[in-house]
Design an enzyme around this catalytic site. Structure first.
Site, PDB file in Angstrom:
ATOM      1  N   GLY A 117       4.129   8.257  -6.421  1.00 16.51           N
ATOM      2  CA  GLY A 117       3.950   7.540  -6.912  1.00 16.51           C
ATOM      3  C   GLY A 117       5.028   6.051  -6.456  1.00 16.51           C
ATOM      4  CG  PHE A 118       7.785   4.799  -6.864  1.00 13.12           C
ATOM      5  CD1 PHE A 118       7.752   5.294  -8.248  1.00 13.12           C
ATOM      6  CD2 PHE A 118       7.573   3.591  -7.661  1.00 13.12           C
ATOM      7  CE1 PHE A 118       7.482   5.165  -9.597  1.00 13.12           C
ATOM      8  CE2 PHE A 118       7.395   2.803  -8.872  1.00 13.12           C
ATOM      9  CZ  PHE A 118       6.872   3.769 -10.090  1.00 13.12           C
ATOM     10  N   GLY A 119       7.865   5.056  -3.022  1.00 12.24           N
ATOM     11  CA  GLY A 119       8.341   4.997  -1.433  1.00 12.24           C
ATOM     12  C   GLY A 119       9.982   4.890  -1.509  1.00 12.24           C
ATOM     13  N   GLY A 120      11.163   5.339  -0.480  1.00 11.50           N
ATOM     14  CA  GLY A 120      12.045   4.892  -1.047  1.00 11.50           C
ATOM     15  C   GLY A 120      13.358   6.023  -1.710  1.00 11.50           C
TER      16      GLY A 120
ATOM     17  CG  HIS B 246      -1.537  11.327  -0.795  1.00 15.41           C
ATOM     18  ND1 HIS B 246      -0.209  10.979  -1.088  1.00 15.41           N
ATOM     19  CD2 HIS B 246      -1.953  12.574  -1.964  1.00 15.41           C
ATOM     20  CE1 HIS B 246       0.594  11.604  -1.823  1.00 15.41           C
ATOM     21  NE2 HIS B 246      -0.902  12.541  -2.665  1.00 15.41           N
TER      22      HIS B 246
ATOM     23  CG  MET C 265      -0.277   5.036  -5.379  1.00 19.27           C
ATOM     24  SD  MET C 265       1.320   4.185  -5.543  1.00 19.27           S
ATOM     25  CE  MET C 265       2.414   5.573  -3.677  1.00 19.27           C
TER      26      MET C 265
ATOM     27  CG  MET D 132      -0.566  10.413  -5.411  1.00 16.36           C
ATOM     28  SD  MET D 132       0.869   9.273  -4.230  1.00 16.36           S
ATOM     29  CE  MET D 132      -0.310   8.294  -3.210  1.00 16.36           C
TER      30      MET D 132
ATOM     31  CG  MET E 228       3.103  15.767  -3.306  1.00 14.90           C
ATOM     32  SD  MET E 228       2.870  14.216  -2.339  1.00 14.90           S
ATOM     33  CE  MET E 228       3.565  12.589  -2.883  1.00 14.90           C
TER      34      MET E 228
ATOM     35  CG  ASP F   3       0.932   6.678  -0.184  1.00 18.22           C
ATOM     36  OD1 ASP F   3       1.945   6.621   0.551  1.00 18.22           O
ATOM     37  OD2 ASP F   3       0.299   8.255  -0.056  1.00 18.22           O
TER      38      ASP F   3
ATOM     39  CG  HIS G  61       0.336   9.501   4.203  1.00 15.97           C
ATOM     40  ND1 HIS G  61      -0.907  10.812   4.207  1.00 15.97           N
ATOM     41  CD2 HIS G  61       1.003   8.946   2.685  1.00 15.97           C
ATOM     42  CE1 HIS G  61      -0.114  10.595   2.695  1.00 15.97           C
ATOM     43  NE2 HIS G  61       0.406   9.921   2.214  1.00 15.97           N
TER      44      HIS G  61
ATOM     45  CB  SER H 245       3.602   6.447   4.295  1.00 11.55           C
ATOM     46  OG  SER H 245       3.022   5.796   2.404  1.00 11.55           O
TER      47      SER H 245
ATOM     48  CG  ASP I 241       3.170  12.395   1.432  1.00  8.22           C
ATOM     49  OD1 ASP I 241       2.464  11.815   0.259  1.00  8.22           O
ATOM     50  OD2 ASP I 241       4.530  10.962   1.467  1.00  8.22           O
ATOM     51  N   GLY I 242       7.894  12.702   1.655  1.00 10.39           N
ATOM     52  CA  GLY I 242       8.342  11.524   0.640  1.00 10.39           C
ATOM     53  C   GLY I 242       9.736  11.886   0.993  1.00 10.39           C
ATOM     54  N   GLY I 243      11.126  10.390   1.060  1.00 10.42           N
ATOM     55  CA  GLY I 243      11.627  10.637   1.117  1.00 10.42           C
ATOM     56  C   GLY I 243      12.272  11.827   3.040  1.00 10.42           C
TER      57      GLY I 243
HETATM   58  C1  DX5 Z   1       4.355   8.819  -2.690  1.00  7.78           C
HETATM   59  C2  DX5 Z   1       3.504   8.496  -1.699  1.00  7.78           C
HETATM   60  C3  DX5 Z   1       4.530   8.617  -0.131  1.00  7.78           C
HETATM   61  C4  DX5 Z   1       5.716   7.798   0.099  1.00  7.78           C
HETATM   62  C5  DX5 Z   1       6.641   8.563   1.021  1.00  7.78           C
HETATM   63  O1  DX5 Z   1       3.576   9.117  -3.810  1.00  7.78           O
HETATM   64  O2  DX5 Z   1       3.131   9.530  -1.657  1.00  7.78           O
HETATM   65  O3  DX5 Z   1       3.820   8.854   0.819  1.00  7.78           O
HETATM   66  O4  DX5 Z   1       4.975   6.783   0.444  1.00  7.78           O
HETATM   67  O5  DX5 Z   1       7.893   7.131   1.260  1.00  7.78           O
HETATM   68  P1  DX5 Z   1       8.759   7.791   1.733  1.00  7.78           P
HETATM   69  O6  DX5 Z   1       8.809   7.734   3.048  1.00  7.78           O
HETATM   70  O7  DX5 Z   1       9.730   6.005   1.676  1.00  7.78           O
HETATM   71  O8  DX5 Z   1       9.441   8.213   0.830  1.00  7.78           O
HETATM   72 ZN    ZN Z   2       1.702   9.938   0.036  1.00  5.98          ZN
END
Ligand code: DX5
Ligand code: ZN
Length: 220
Positions: free
Chosen positions: A144-147, A68, A39, A70, A139, A37, A35, A10, A177-179
């Protein structure tokens, strides 16, 4: 070892001051998809980038662009992302009143169509969308956020979607997707994931680490 799992880094976690270089680097490091994202600060509490950025990145790699969205409303913008060079567009069912028609529109443009299920959204809608669906994005964080931390509670949903697709004979790909990290990747794959989306786990350590980090997600 799950070497056949596909990895979709991503870009949300990449260096926004050099996204073209980042795309080239992660493609060279073994990524299967990019990927992207998108937003809007309305559907999710964060702003990222839109179709013009994706259009500018398109020439930098031949890898499929996994977009993706959002955003809501989503329908007015689908054509922009098609023209920007998306290969797959995933929408959230909450992002508009007619998810089936939105997916029809993505398919009609010759792209793969996906539905993203938030942690609070069950797989009940899938049976009504199966005829216009190529991918389900489960999901494993609230969008909304990475990490963020991987929500183990979503493994049951991944397995349920896998079982539903297999029992119904739907040729679906399941993306998670996520974590996603080397620790959580095996759990997502064991539950039924075909594709793993990872931002922080890939981009966290700089370009020299990308290939090893992608490998670590495949080997778990
Ligand atoms: C969150 C995104 C994810 C996110 C993944 O809303 O859809 O794609 O960027 O980031 P990590 O891998 O850091 O959780
Ligand atoms: Zn995503």
């Amino acid at each position: 070892m799950t070497p056949d799992v596909l990895i979709a880094p991503s870009l949300l976690a990449a260096d926004f001051s050099q996204l073209g270089d980042e795309v080239r680097a992660v493609a060279a490091a073994g990524a299967d998809f990019i990927h992207l994202d998108v937003m809007d600060g309305h559907f999710v509490p964060n702003l990222s980038f839109g179709a013009p950025v994706i259009r500018s990145l398109r020439p930098h790699t031949g890898l499929p662009f996994d977009v993706h969205l959002m955003i809501s409303p989503v329908d007015p913008y689908i054509d922009d992302f098609v023209e920007a060079g998306a290969d797959m567009i995933t929408i959230h069912p909450e992002a508009g009143p007619h998810a089936h028609r939105s997916l029809q529109r993505i398919r009609a443009a010759g792209l793969k169509a996906g539905i993203a299920l938030n942690p609070g959204t069950g797989p009940e809608c899938l049976a009504s969308l199966a005829d216009v669906l190529d991918l389900v994005l489960v999901m494993s964080v609230n969008p909304g956020f990475g990490g963020q931390g991987f929500l183990d509670s979503q493994c049951g949903k991944i397995a349920a979607v896998r079982e539903l697709a297999d029992r119904s004979g739907w040729p679906l790909q399941i993306s998670v997707d996520g974590g996603i990290t080397p620790e959580t990747a095996p759990r997502a794959v064991a539950a039924g994931a075909d594709i793993l989306v990872a931002g922080t786990a890939v981009f966290g350590g700089g370009e020299r680490e990308y290939a090893g980090r992608i490998r670590a997600l495949r080997t778990g």
